[in-house]
Structure formats: C-alpha cells, structure tokens
Design a protein around this motif. Structure first.
Motif, short mmCIF file in Angstrom:
data_model
loop_
_atom_site.label_atom_id
_atom_site.label_comp_id
_atom_site.label_asym_id
_atom_site.label_seq_id
_atom_site.Cartn_x
_atom_site.Cartn_y
_atom_site.Cartn_z
N ASP A 135 0.59 6.49 7.30
CA ASP A 135 0.05 7.29 6.21
C ASP A 135 -1.14 6.63 5.51
OD1 ASP A 135 2.39 8.53 6.88
OD2 ASP A 135 3.42 8.10 4.99
N HIS A 136 -1.24 5.33 5.55
CA HIS A 136 -2.13 4.61 4.64
C HIS A 136 -3.53 4.39 5.18
CE1 HIS A 136 1.69 4.04 2.73
NE2 HIS A 136 2.13 3.35 3.76
N TRP A 137 -3.75 4.69 6.45
CA TRP A 137 -5.06 4.48 7.06
C TRP A 137 -5.47 5.71 7.86
CZ3 TRP A 137 -0.77 1.29 7.68
CH2 TRP A 137 -0.77 0.15 6.86
N PRO A 138 -5.56 6.88 7.22
CA PRO A 138 -5.81 8.12 7.98
C PRO A 138 -7.19 8.17 8.62
CG PRO A 138 -5.96 8.52 5.62
CD PRO A 138 -5.43 7.13 5.78
N GLY A 139 -8.12 7.35 8.16
CA GLY A 139 -9.47 7.39 8.69
C GLY A 139 -9.76 6.35 9.75
N ARG A 140 -8.71 5.71 10.28
CA ARG A 140 -8.93 4.66 11.27
C ARG A 140 -8.30 5.05 12.60
NH1 ARG A 140 -8.30 -1.08 8.11
NH2 ARG A 140 -9.05 -1.84 10.12
N SER A 387 9.44 7.40 -0.68
CA SER A 387 8.51 6.46 -1.28
C SER A 387 7.19 6.51 -0.56
CB SER A 387 9.07 5.03 -1.22
OG SER A 387 8.15 4.10 -1.76
N TRP A 388 6.13 6.10 -1.25
CA TRP A 388 4.83 6.02 -0.59
C TRP A 388 4.86 5.03 0.57
CZ3 TRP A 388 4.83 7.29 -5.79
CH2 TRP A 388 4.02 8.36 -6.17
N CYS A 389 5.66 4.00 0.44
CA CYS A 389 5.70 2.97 1.48
C CYS A 389 7.08 2.33 1.48
CB CYS A 389 4.64 1.90 1.23
SG CYS A 389 4.64 0.56 2.43
N ARG A 390 7.75 2.38 2.62
CA ARG A 390 9.04 1.73 2.74
C ARG A 390 8.98 0.71 3.86
NH1 ARG A 390 12.17 5.60 2.14
NH2 ARG A 390 12.44 5.03 0.01
N LEU A 391 9.27 -0.53 3.51
CA LEU A 391 9.31 -1.60 4.50
C LEU A 391 10.71 -1.67 5.07
CD1 LEU A 391 7.26 -4.35 2.61
CD2 LEU A 391 6.44 -2.68 4.28
N GLY A 392 10.85 -1.26 6.33
CA GLY A 392 12.16 -1.21 6.96
C GLY A 392 12.43 -2.41 7.83
N ALA A 414 -4.19 0.12 -0.86
CA ALA A 414 -3.91 0.29 -2.29
C ALA A 414 -5.20 0.45 -3.10
CB ALA A 414 -3.11 -0.90 -2.82
N ALA A 415 -6.27 -0.18 -2.64
CA ALA A 415 -7.55 -0.10 -3.35
C ALA A 415 -8.29 1.21 -3.08
CB ALA A 415 -8.43 -1.29 -2.96
N ASP A 416 -7.84 1.96 -2.09
CA ASP A 416 -8.49 3.24 -1.73
C ASP A 416 -8.12 4.29 -2.78
OD1 ASP A 416 -9.58 5.47 -0.59
OD2 ASP A 416 -8.42 5.37 1.27
N THR A 417 -9.09 4.87 -3.40
CA THR A 417 -8.83 5.85 -4.47
C THR A 417 -8.84 7.29 -3.97
OG1 THR A 417 -11.20 5.92 -5.03
CG2 THR A 417 -9.81 4.33 -6.22
N SER A 418 -9.07 7.51 -2.67
CA SER A 418 -9.18 8.88 -2.18
C SER A 418 -7.86 9.61 -1.98
CB SER A 418 -9.99 8.90 -0.88
OG SER A 418 -9.36 8.13 0.12
#
Length: 581
Positions: A135-140, A387-392, A414-418
């Motif tokens: 989820d956290h790197w949709p542009g890569r 949760s936005w992020c779950r470390l399993g 986390a620093a990405d505001t988009s």
C-alpha cells in the motif's frame, strides 16, 4: 488484457508534442485502437472499450482544456493517450490493470520491456512489501529507476519538464446507498453485458458460488451463452460448490465442476510454468488454475468476479474513519455489535481501532519504523482491527540490515503527503490497486492457459459508481454486501442471503506440508535471503511449523515470500545477488 502494447516518450521534434507511433500498438482479439484529431488536439483509446469515434471527437474540447479526467469515463478497460499544443497525457485505468510505467526522462510504456531499460529488481522494496504490504509505495515498480503511474492518476508530459502525475479519480458522491446502488447496478450490468454481446459466442466465466462471480454470471446469462467453471477439492467448502451449482441451474448455463487432487495444491511451481515481469501471488495457484480452466480455454473472453470485494464491501477502516471524524459513540456501537455477532470480545478490537485512529497514517508508519529499528515487533499498532500498516510474521524474519532497509522505506512513505489521511479512503484505493496489480500479474498465466480474462468489477465506471457510495454504507453490519442487493434486486434471495465466504487457506496450509522440502530448497537460494534481508533460519523455522500443520499463523506472509522468491529465481529476472537481469 495482455494483447495491447504501447509506448512513447519525449520526442524532441520542436512541436511541443509527445509523439506516439500507433504502429507500435498491437491490438488483440476483440480490442480496437480508435483516434480522433482536430488541429493540435488528438485522443486515442486502446483496449477493451465500446466508445465510438463520434464521442472521441466530442471530448477534444476537454483535451484542449486539459480536463484529463473527462477522458476516463467510458465503459471497459483501456489506455488513453491525448495531446494538445502544450502537453501529452497518458493514462491507464483506476485499478492499475492497464499499467503505465515511466522513467525520469519521460519515456513511458504499457509494458516494462518496451522501456528498453535494464530491469534490476529492487530487493529492499520487495522485502518491504512482504513485510508491510504494497500500500505504501503505489508509484514504484519492482525495478530500480522505473516508476508506475498509480491507479487513479495519469501521466502528464511536457518537453523539458519532469513527468507529472495528475489525479483523475473524479468521484461524485451519491446522495445515499439507494441512489448510488442504482448507478452501480447500471454500470455493472453494462460492463458485463456489452462484452458478452460483443463476443457473439459462448463466453467462459468463473463461478465460485460467491456473490461476485454469481452476479456476473447471472447478468451474462441474460444476453448470451455462458460456460461457467468451478473448482472444488477435498479442502474446499461444500457450500461453495452447492451455491455454484444452484446458480448454474437458475441461469440454465453450461457448468463444469473440476475436482482437484493433491497434485493441484499451491506452491508446486512445475517446470515450464510461465511467469511475468512482476511477482504475483497467483503464481502459486498455477496447477489449480490449469485444472479448472481447461474446459473454457480458447473462448473469446472469460468473466471473473475479481474486484467485487473491493467495490461492494469495506473493511473495519470505516470505523477508524468514524473515530477520526469524532463519531466515537457510533463507532463503538457498531464495533460492539460486530464483535458480538462473532462471539468475540469487543474490547481488544475497540482499543486497537481507537489507537489506530489516534495515531493516523503518519503516526502508524512512524510507530512501525520505531518497532523495526528497536526490534520490538510484538505490539503492532491496531492489533484489534484494520491499520495503515501491520507488521506481521514476516517482520520477525528480517535481519538487522533488513529491518534498517524496510524502516527507511517506511519512513519515506510516512513523509509522503499525497495518500488520503482518512482511513476508509486510503483503504479502498489501496485495496483497488492491489486487486488491479493481482489481475495484471495473472496475465502471463492466462495467456499460457488460453484464457482472455475480463474484470467488470474493475472498470472505471463500476469503480466510480461504487466509490461514490460512502464505505460505511457499503459495510454491511447485519447484511453482507448490502449494495449488491440494492443494485441488483432481481438476483435470487437465496443468493443475496448468503453470509459465508469461501477461502483457499486450507489448501495453502496443506500445500506447506506436501511441498515442504522443495519450498525449503527454494528459500535457501532466495535473493531476499542470500542478500541478507531475511534470516534463513527464522524463515525456515516458520516454514517447518507450517509444514507440520501446527499453526496457520504466518501462512499469508510465507505465501508472499515464496512467490516473490520464485519470481526472482525461476523467472530469471535476476541473479541470487539481485545485480543482473
């Protein structure tokens, strides 16, 4: 979906235009490339779309004005390329099923190989996606130096400027569930039926017995001939096959039930299995797919219910959203009711979601970074629910270097505001992009099996109609997928009343036992382990526990690690060091 390829780049011809050579576009069966041009304005649609040239001429006004979202509202699944005297616009679909990859110099393509760039997998990013989700790197993309236009965006190119992403989501909120459901029903009906009519012959269809595939089959059967296929084996729910058979009888279609054996269990990775340029969880299910899809190979198209869960339902992120909006009492009431219906204690669930709402997206990611850096992984934020992020389990496999690499990538995220800060909005778009990527990743397997899949639930018109309805309204507390019954009231009551949902988890657990030895061999040479990102002993210990059937905990993470590892090795995309392709 894999038959059309197109590419372009910042041609320095002095005209200010980015030139696309339609000679580079190959159009597969049932797909067309259509264009309209007036003066300096031009638009081209490539893919599965019923739009006619008269409509394309009408939208040239939007092209001149730079209203790019106006070019994405037709039915179907397609790419759009447009240009005016100032700029060039390229766009796939909202779900990312029709991808657009690009590099910093503005070169772009719908297929990675067309970029003519050396493909070097980014191993740290692959590890991070196993550990924390995609989820956290949709542009890569999976490769160094190659970007992916995220679903819901287009790519804007101007000579001498860096590529720019533009938002084309264009969601118009519905007044309520009923009005939104009517629009959704019309969009889904059109998405299914125009394809069946255009095929002019019997079409294939998945029929799992669930609501999503069943609804698609019912709609298809109203306008054409359908041959539906269902997979079952010793580990699947008998209820699934029963509902599938009942739908087949209700619609009077041809229906084949495939009875799989232990030879069809996941993770066999047979010699000669095809692959693609991106990892896909479906790679583990190739034998299962080959068994049940054989009867419909070669048909002009194959309908699936893939994506129905995303557009028809919502997760417990809706209750996090209520908490974010200060609606604490409403959130608590719904959470307690939900837990009690499942004979679960509401307390942990409530506290987990409450903590998640208080931290917000940035706070949850920063918490995950702290846990990784300090190696304190036992108390992941939001344990009681979404949760936005779950470390399993996968986080416990990381080496110190792996934890540092994943923490760095999460800090960047986390620093990405988009991304949306509202939980339900973030979740629905993340789920849609994941679903689109899964469908995109299945393309090489579909080609090998003689299947031409279509995904009506992922069409822009269907997605927009669904997302116009607030996720909270789509989240049925006492009913399952309430929008479907409101959108298609003519579906049989016994289908709409179904509350259960099938799962392939039992097959996955049994497969760990059957293929334990060969999977151990695969992991021993996985680039994610040999590069020092994951600890071999920790991974092997989890695989041993899964292989002994002692616990299903960690099975989903292991599934991801295995398919990514097989992709890196078996597909020949890189060496064991990840340095050559």
């Amino acid at each position: 979906m894999g038959e059309q390829w197109l590419a372009g780049g910042p041609a320095a011809d002095g005209s200010g235009l980015i030139v696309v050579d339609l000679g580079d576009v190959r159009v597969g069966p049932g797909s067309r490339a259509r264009s309209a041009t007036e003066g300096s304005a031009t638009v081209t649609v490539v893919g599965d779309c019923p739009v006619e040239e008269t409509e394309l001429h009408r939208v040239l006004v939007a092209v001149r004005a730079g209203r790019w979202e106006d070019l994405t509202g037709w039915p179907g699944s397609y790419w759009v390329m447009a240009a005016n005297e100032r700029e060039r616009f390229v766009c796939g679909d909202l779900a990312g099923l029709r991808p657009v990859y690009y590099t910093a110099d503005g070169t772009w393509a719908s297929h990675l190989r067309l970029l003519k760039k050396r493909l070097v997998p980014e191993l740290a990013l692959a590890a991070a996606r196993v550990v924390a989700g995609s989820d956290h790197w949709p542009g890569r993309s999976p490769y160094e130096g190659i970007n992916l236009v995220p679903g819901g965006h287009g790519l804007l190119l101007r000579i001498g400027q860096v590529p720019k992403l533009v938002d084309v989501t264009a969601i118009q909120p519905a007044e309520d569930l009923q009005s939104g459901a009517a629009q959704f029903g019309a969009a889904l009906t059109q998405a299914v039926q125009y394809r069946v009519r255009a095929a002019g012959a019997t079409v294939g269809a998945d029929l799992s017995g669930g609501l999503d595939s069943s609804a698609a089959v019912v709609l298809a059967s109203q306008v054409g001939q359908v041959h539906a296929v269902t997979y079952t084996d010793a580990y699947t729910s008998a209820e699934d096959a029963s509902f599938a058979a009942r739908i087949a009888e209700h619609t009077d279609i041809e229906h084949t039930i495939a009875h799989g054996t232990d030879e069809d269990l996941p993770f066999s990775f047979p010699t000669g299995q095809p692959t693609g340029l991106e990892p896909a969880l479906s790679a583990a299910l190739f034998e299962m797919d080959r068994t049940y899809l054989a009867p419909v190979a070669g048909l002009p198209l194959h309908l699936t219910g893939h994506g129905g869960d995303v557009v028809l339902d919502a997760t417990s992120s809706v209750w996090v959203r209520l908490l974010q909006d200060g609606k604490r009492r409403a959130a608590h009431r719904q959470i307690v009711a939900y837990a009690r219906m499942r004979n679960a204690a509401p307390g942990p669930f409530w506290h987990g979601l409450k903590d998640t709402a208080a931290l917000g997206r940035t706070g949850v990611l920063e918490k995950a970074v702290e846990q990784l850096e300090k190696n304190r992984l036992q108390n992941a934020p939001g344990v009681g629910g979404w949760s936005w992020c779950r470390l399993g389990t996968a986080a416990s496999w990381l080496t110190p270097n792996g934890r540092a690499q994943v923490a760095m990538l999460l800090r960047q995220a986390a620093a990405d505001t988009s991304p949306p800060e509202r939980a339900d909005e973030f979740d629905q778009w993340a789920a849609l992009r994941f679903t689109g990527a899964s469908a995109r990743g299945w393309a090489p397997y579909a080609d090998a099996l003689g299947i031409r899949p279509v995904y009506p639930y992922l069409d822009n018109t269907v997605v927009r109609a669904a997302f116009a309805v607030p996720p909270e309204a789509r989240r049925g507390l006492y009913t399952f997928k309430p929008m479907l019954s409101a959108a298609l009231p003519d579906l049989p009551d016994w289908l709409l009343g179904r509350r259960s949902k099938g799962s392939f988890t039992p097959q996955r657990v049994m497969a760990f036992q059957q293929h334990r030895s060969q999977l151990g061999d695969l992991l021993a040479v996985s680039p994610l382990i040999t590069s020092g990102l994951f600890n071999h002993d920790a991974v092997a210990d989890t695989l041993a526990q899964l292989g002994q059937g002692r616990t299903p905990i960690g099975s989903a993470d292991m599934h991801q690690l295995l398919t990514v590892s097989w992709w890196l090795i078996g597909a020949g995309t890189c060496s064991s060091t990840g340095t050559s392709c």
